[in-house]
Design an enzyme around this catalytic site. Structure first.
Site, PDB file in Angstrom:
ATOM      1  N   ASP A  93     -16.722  -9.925   1.099  1.00  0.00           N
ATOM      2  CA  ASP A  93     -15.775 -11.011   2.279  1.00  0.00           C
ATOM      3  C   ASP A  93     -14.842 -11.774   1.265  1.00  0.00           C
ATOM      4  O   ASP A  93     -14.001 -11.491   1.966  1.00  0.00           O
ATOM      5  CB  ASP A  93     -16.261 -12.309   2.336  1.00  0.00           C
ATOM      6  CG  ASP A  93     -16.985 -12.882   1.640  1.00  0.00           C
ATOM      7  OD1 ASP A  93     -17.090 -12.308  -0.180  1.00  0.00           O
ATOM      8  OD2 ASP A  93     -17.250 -14.026   1.130  1.00  0.00           O
ATOM      9  N   ARG A 155     -26.718   8.190 -13.043  1.00  0.00           N
ATOM     10  CA  ARG A 155     -27.673   8.201 -11.390  1.00  0.00           C
ATOM     11  C   ARG A 155     -26.740   9.190 -10.632  1.00  0.00           C
ATOM     12  O   ARG A 155     -28.082   9.601  -9.545  1.00  0.00           O
ATOM     13  CB  ARG A 155     -26.931   7.009 -11.177  1.00  0.00           C
ATOM     14  CG  ARG A 155     -27.437   5.643 -12.412  1.00  0.00           C
ATOM     15  CD  ARG A 155     -26.377   4.063 -12.169  1.00  0.00           C
ATOM     16  NE  ARG A 155     -27.465   3.197 -12.697  1.00  0.00           N
ATOM     17  CZ  ARG A 155     -27.609   2.154 -12.978  1.00  0.00           C
ATOM     18  NH1 ARG A 155     -26.374   1.533 -12.277  1.00  0.00           N
ATOM     19  NH2 ARG A 155     -28.185   1.515 -13.814  1.00  0.00           N
ATOM     20  N   GLU A 240     -17.993  -7.808 -10.407  1.00  0.00           N
ATOM     21  CA  GLU A 240     -17.531  -6.234  -9.069  1.00  0.00           C
ATOM     22  C   GLU A 240     -16.523  -6.432  -8.580  1.00  0.00           C
ATOM     23  O   GLU A 240     -16.623  -5.416  -7.640  1.00  0.00           O
ATOM     24  CB  GLU A 240     -19.273  -6.422  -8.542  1.00  0.00           C
ATOM     25  CG  GLU A 240     -19.590  -5.046  -8.487  1.00  0.00           C
ATOM     26  CD  GLU A 240     -20.807  -5.162  -7.416  1.00  0.00           C
ATOM     27  OE1 GLU A 240     -21.408  -4.268  -6.962  1.00  0.00           O
ATOM     28  OE2 GLU A 240     -21.976  -6.433  -8.571  1.00  0.00           O
ATOM     29  N   LEU A 256     -22.616  -5.690 -17.425  1.00  0.00           N
ATOM     30  CA  LEU A 256     -22.702  -6.880 -18.640  1.00  0.00           C
ATOM     31  C   LEU A 256     -21.365  -7.054 -19.510  1.00  0.00           C
ATOM     32  O   LEU A 256     -21.134  -8.285 -19.383  1.00  0.00           O
ATOM     33  CB  LEU A 256     -24.130  -6.704 -19.190  1.00  0.00           C
ATOM     34  CG  LEU A 256     -25.452  -6.861 -18.612  1.00  0.00           C
ATOM     35  CD1 LEU A 256     -26.482  -6.326 -19.617  1.00  0.00           C
ATOM     36  CD2 LEU A 256     -25.906  -7.953 -17.570  1.00  0.00           C
TER      37      LEU A 256
END
Length: 455
Positions: A93, A155, A240, A256
């Site tokens: 948002d 990943r 983030e 972190l």
């Protein structure tokens, strides 16, 4: 990232342990007031400076809050996707608000997919099977029980291998075996994974579990300078929701470190720099026209949503959005798919505007109204991700375009045309094309190469 121990952890819930302890400490502070079940619906801009926010409180009322500076720490965009390890209310948002105010947004196409979450047909957040499980020896298997990938690769590489195997097998998931870890290590190192899987009907000490990739982290976000301030003065973005630390593809556990760097080592000092220039600015109330206009705009948006009175629930439209993002703007993207995704996103927006039904009224706490406000932001955020992904005709990190890969299936960069960092500056209207601002990448101490795990 997990080939050798380098990260402090608490069982298999490190993030939960950290946030729980931090929240407990914050609640002990006399100079901090926490507004629970409260949503920021807009920022208040005055003369190119952020002077506060408009927020919707638990009882449904909206009010403006004046501030000398504002810090946005709204997290990622997990609620956009059918499969995500994030909570559904993480909608991006703040990025939607940034777009509306012409605040720069950077690399919204960089979306990280985590390779292994527990597969489930239930709605809601996917349960993360930490990659530290694979670091301890767990292996990925196809439907025949055969291993098909090196589980310790980055990943995006593991995710791509799983997606290809699912397509080959015609399944919605692959299997993860923790047999190599051993029962004692599983119970001591991964007690929460063991307990949760047991609740879902799987005993990881005795059998394989079904796993599926899921959206996990958003590397893109709001552009910030070295002091973590956005392109509008007085508004800072951390964590983030900004684009600052991770480049095209985040390494495991490094978020972190970003939380520590942004919140402890950087922001307490850079805010002082900003406030030093604001000392001569007179204090004034929220009675000024800018505050009244912002509050009015938010209230009009709420009234409009309540008066649509269609036949479709917020959850049903949200489900459609999640499928579109997963199918067309997820793990493997193509120009054709992204164009189709943008087309379908516009259809979902029209469906929202004509068919939405919100039960109850706007007075008091209305969970469906709150979800509807977030969902409208979701749709905008989906368009931002797809638009940026369509513009970048290469594969790089968390952005993988099927048309741009090597013969070995590796991501194929186009350094000749895309060797830059860039941000979009939206012009306050969907009728106007956003401006793409570029800054060339210059490396002096290293030689840029294409990674290769097969040599």
């Amino acid at each position: 990232a997990h080939s050798s121990p380098r990260i402090l952890f608490h069982e298999d819930i490190t993030g939960k342990e950290i946030t729980g302890k931090l929240l407990a400490r914050v609640k002990e502070l006399d100079n901090v007031e926490i507004f629970e079940y409260t949503t920021m619906t807009d920022i208040i801009e005055e003369g190119g400076v952020c002077r506060g926010v408009v927020m919707q409180e638990q009882d449904g009322t909206s009010r403006a809050v004046r501030s000398a500076y504002t810090i946005v720490a709204s997290g990622g965009i997990g609620g956009l996707y059918r499969h995500s390890t994030n909570f559904p209310h993480l909608t991006g948002d703040a990025l939607e608000i940034a777009k509306k105010h012409g605040i720069r947004l950077e690399h919204t196409d960089y979306v990280q997919i985590h390779p292994t979450t527990l597969y489930s047909k239930k709605p809601g957040r996917r349960f993360l099977i930490s990659e530290s499980v694979r670091g301890e020896g767990a292996v990925l298997l196809d439907k025949e029980g055969n291993r098909f990938v090196n589980e310790l690769l980055p990943r995006d590489v593991v995710t791509k291998a799983i997606r290809e195997q699912m397509e080959k097998d015609g399944t919605d998931h692959v299997w993860l075996s923790m047999e190599n870890i051993g029962t004692e290590s599983i119970l001591s190192h991964f007690p929460n994974i063991y307990e949760h899987c047991l609740e879902e009907g799987y005993d990881v000490t005795k059998e394989c579990i079904p796993v599926v990739p899921a959206q996990h982290y958003f590397m893109g976000g709001i552009w910030v300078d070295y002091e973590l301030m956005t392109s509008i003065k007085g508004l800072f973005a951390i964590g983030e929701c900004n684009f600052s630390d991770h480049g095209a593809n985040r390494l495991g556990a490094s978020a972190l470190m970003q939380g520590l760097a942004d919140g402890y080592f950087v922001l307490p000092y850079t805010i002082q720099n900003y406030l030093a220039d604001q000392i001569t600015v007179p204090r004034f109330s929220t009675d000024l026209p800018e505050f009244a206009a912002a509050e009015k705009a938010v209230q009009e948006k709420i009234d409009w949503m309540m008066n649509i009175k269609g036949k479709k629930s917020v959850d049903s439209i949200h489900k459609e959005l999640g499928h579109i993002m997963w199918e067309y703007v997820g793990m493997g993207r193509t120009a054709e798919g992204l164009k189709e995704g943008l087309k379908k996103l516009k259809e979902v927006r029209k469906e929202f505007e004509k068919e939405l039904f919100i039960p109850g009224d706007k007075e008091g706490m209305n969970v469906e109204l709150d979800k509807a406000i977030r969902l409208y932001d979701f749709i905008t955020m989906g368009e931002l991700v797809a638009y940026d992904a369509l513009n970048r005709n290469e594969s790089c990190g968390g952005h993988f375009r099927e048309e741009y890969q090597t013969e070995e299936g590796e991501a194929k960069r186009d350094d000749e045309n895309y060797f830059y960092v860039a941000c979009w500056e939206y012009q306050g209207s969907d009728e106007k094309e956003p401006v793409l601002l570029k800054e060339p990448l210059v490396y002096e101490a290293i030689k840029v190469q294409t990674r290769n795990y097969k040599s």
